[in-house]
Design a protein around this motif. Structure first.
Motif, short mmCIF file in Angstrom:
data_model
loop_
_atom_site.label_atom_id
_atom_site.label_comp_id
_atom_site.label_asym_id
_atom_site.label_seq_id
_atom_site.Cartn_x
_atom_site.Cartn_y
_atom_site.Cartn_z
N HIS A 55 -10.85 6.54 16.55
CA HIS A 55 -11.27 6.15 15.21
C HIS A 55 -11.28 4.63 15.14
O HIS A 55 -10.69 3.95 16.00
CB HIS A 55 -10.32 6.75 14.15
CG HIS A 55 -8.88 6.41 14.36
ND1 HIS A 55 -8.35 5.18 14.06
CD2 HIS A 55 -7.86 7.13 14.86
CE1 HIS A 55 -7.07 5.17 14.36
NE2 HIS A 55 -6.74 6.34 14.86
N PRO A 56 -11.92 4.06 14.13
CA PRO A 56 -12.04 2.59 14.07
C PRO A 56 -10.79 1.86 13.58
O PRO A 56 -10.71 0.64 13.68
CB PRO A 56 -13.20 2.38 13.10
CG PRO A 56 -13.17 3.59 12.21
CD PRO A 56 -12.71 4.72 13.10
N ASN A 61 -1.90 -0.67 6.68
CA ASN A 61 -1.31 -1.65 5.78
C ASN A 61 -0.62 -0.95 4.63
O ASN A 61 -1.13 0.03 4.09
CB ASN A 61 -2.37 -2.61 5.24
CG ASN A 61 -2.84 -3.59 6.29
OD1 ASN A 61 -2.25 -3.69 7.37
ND2 ASN A 61 -3.91 -4.30 6.00
N ILE A 62 0.54 -1.47 4.24
CA ILE A 62 1.30 -0.93 3.13
C ILE A 62 1.55 -2.06 2.15
O ILE A 62 1.96 -3.16 2.54
CB ILE A 62 2.62 -0.30 3.61
CG1 ILE A 62 2.29 0.84 4.55
CG2 ILE A 62 3.46 0.16 2.44
CD1 ILE A 62 3.47 1.49 5.21
N SER A 63 1.31 -1.77 0.88
CA SER A 63 1.44 -2.78 -0.16
C SER A 63 2.10 -2.17 -1.39
O SER A 63 2.10 -0.96 -1.57
CB SER A 63 0.05 -3.30 -0.53
OG SER A 63 0.12 -4.24 -1.58
N LYS A 64 2.64 -3.03 -2.22
CA LYS A 64 3.22 -2.56 -3.48
C LYS A 64 2.18 -2.56 -4.60
O LYS A 64 2.45 -2.08 -5.69
CB LYS A 64 4.42 -3.42 -3.88
CG LYS A 64 5.65 -3.08 -3.07
CD LYS A 64 6.88 -3.45 -3.84
CE LYS A 64 8.06 -2.75 -3.23
NZ LYS A 64 9.05 -2.35 -4.17
N ASN A 65 0.99 -3.12 -4.35
CA ASN A 65 -0.07 -3.05 -5.36
C ASN A 65 -1.31 -2.39 -4.77
O ASN A 65 -1.57 -2.45 -3.58
CB ASN A 65 -0.39 -4.43 -5.95
CG ASN A 65 -0.68 -5.46 -4.89
OD1 ASN A 65 -1.25 -5.14 -3.86
ND2 ASN A 65 -0.28 -6.69 -5.13
N GLN A 66 -2.07 -1.76 -5.64
CA GLN A 66 -3.18 -0.92 -5.21
C GLN A 66 -4.33 -1.70 -4.60
O GLN A 66 -5.09 -1.15 -3.80
CB GLN A 66 -3.67 -0.11 -6.42
CG GLN A 66 -4.37 1.15 -6.06
CD GLN A 66 -4.54 2.05 -7.27
OE1 GLN A 66 -4.20 1.69 -8.38
NE2 GLN A 66 -5.06 3.22 -7.03
N TYR A 95 1.51 1.75 -1.55
CA TYR A 95 0.16 2.20 -1.27
C TYR A 95 -0.11 1.95 0.21
O TYR A 95 0.22 0.89 0.74
CB TYR A 95 -0.85 1.44 -2.13
CG TYR A 95 -0.64 1.70 -3.61
CD1 TYR A 95 -1.22 2.79 -4.23
CD2 TYR A 95 0.17 0.85 -4.36
CE1 TYR A 95 -1.01 3.03 -5.58
CE2 TYR A 95 0.39 1.09 -5.70
CZ TYR A 95 -0.21 2.18 -6.31
OH TYR A 95 0.01 2.43 -7.63
N ALA A 96 -0.73 2.93 0.87
CA ALA A 96 -1.03 2.83 2.29
C ALA A 96 -2.52 3.05 2.51
O ALA A 96 -3.13 3.90 1.85
CB ALA A 96 -0.23 3.87 3.07
N LYS A 97 -3.08 2.28 3.44
CA LYS A 97 -4.50 2.40 3.76
C LYS A 97 -4.74 1.93 5.18
O LYS A 97 -4.07 1.01 5.66
CB LYS A 97 -5.32 1.56 2.79
CG LYS A 97 -6.83 1.77 2.90
CD LYS A 97 -7.60 0.84 1.99
CE LYS A 97 -7.68 1.43 0.61
NZ LYS A 97 -8.67 0.71 -0.24
N ALA A 105 -11.50 -1.65 5.00
CA ALA A 105 -10.82 -0.36 4.78
C ALA A 105 -11.62 0.76 5.41
O ALA A 105 -12.85 0.81 5.29
CB ALA A 105 -10.65 -0.11 3.30
N VAL A 106 -10.92 1.67 6.12
CA VAL A 106 -11.59 2.81 6.76
C VAL A 106 -10.97 4.14 6.32
O VAL A 106 -11.21 5.16 6.94
CB VAL A 106 -11.57 2.69 8.31
CG1 VAL A 106 -12.43 1.53 8.76
CG2 VAL A 106 -10.16 2.58 8.83
N SER A 107 -10.16 4.11 5.25
CA SER A 107 -9.58 5.35 4.74
C SER A 107 -9.38 5.24 3.25
O SER A 107 -9.55 4.17 2.66
CB SER A 107 -8.25 5.65 5.43
OG SER A 107 -7.24 4.81 4.90
N ASN A 108 -8.98 6.35 2.68
CA ASN A 108 -8.61 6.34 1.27
C ASN A 108 -7.24 5.70 1.11
O ASN A 108 -6.54 5.44 2.09
CB ASN A 108 -8.59 7.77 0.72
CG ASN A 108 -7.58 8.64 1.47
OD1 ASN A 108 -7.50 8.61 2.68
ND2 ASN A 108 -6.82 9.42 0.73
N THR A 109 -6.84 5.44 -0.11
CA THR A 109 -5.52 4.88 -0.39
C THR A 109 -4.58 6.02 -0.73
O THR A 109 -4.91 6.91 -1.51
CB THR A 109 -5.58 3.90 -1.58
OG1 THR A 109 -6.51 2.86 -1.26
CG2 THR A 109 -4.23 3.30 -1.87
#
Length: 151
Positions: A55-56, A61-66, A95-97, A105-109
């Motif tokens: 996959h690409p 990445n994990i963040s505290k804001n969306q 939030y993880a993506k 971005a290559v995925s949903n959140t």
């Protein structure tokens, strides 16, 4: 991408698992064979665990804001990796993506809510276990000394 534990579940232990499926919509014969073996697991999770296609994504990445303006964790992932277990998070909403090498971005959140057990509950369980342990040790010592006196 989704939580392996289920959608919108509050995580009470500080660790969680994320899985991301292949982009293929069809199941392989190997996946179809496992369809009845592990009830309760969705086909998304099964395909994430069985597929070896690349996959690409290069980072999780994990963040505290969306909007991911401040990334708290950036974890390198392999191009065939389909799941990850994460731990060490404090209470809060995360939030993880997945992102590719170009930071696209290559995925949903995925939203992860972590609420640890209260320390009062933790101490109560610990003290209950310690009390039972001490009672058991005391009983064993009394029993051993009784047998020595009788002998």
């Amino acid at each position: 991408m989704q939580l392996k534990e289920g959608k919108d579940e509050v995580i009470t232990a500080g660790h969680f698992n994320l899985v991301w499926p292949t982009e293929k919509e069809t199941l392989t014969s190997k996946q179809q064979a496992l369809e009845g073996d592990s009830e309760g697991e969705s086909s998304v999770i099964k395909s994430a665990l069985l597929d070896n296609d690349q996959h690409p994504a290069t980072h999780l990445n994990i963040s505290k804001n969306q909007n991911f303006s401040e990334v708290s964790h950036s974890i390198k992932i392999h191009s065939t990796q389909r799941a990850i277990s994460l731990t060490g998070f404090s209470d809060g909403v995360y939030y993880a993506k997945l992102f590719d090498a170009n930071k696209q971005a290559v995925s949903n959140t995925v939203r992860v809510i972590i609420e640890h057990h209260s320390m009062l509950k933790v101490w109560l369980i610990f003290l209950s276990g310690a009390t039972l342990f001490l009672i058991l040790i005391g009983y064993m010592l009394v029993t051993v000394f009784r047998h020595k006196e009788e002998a």
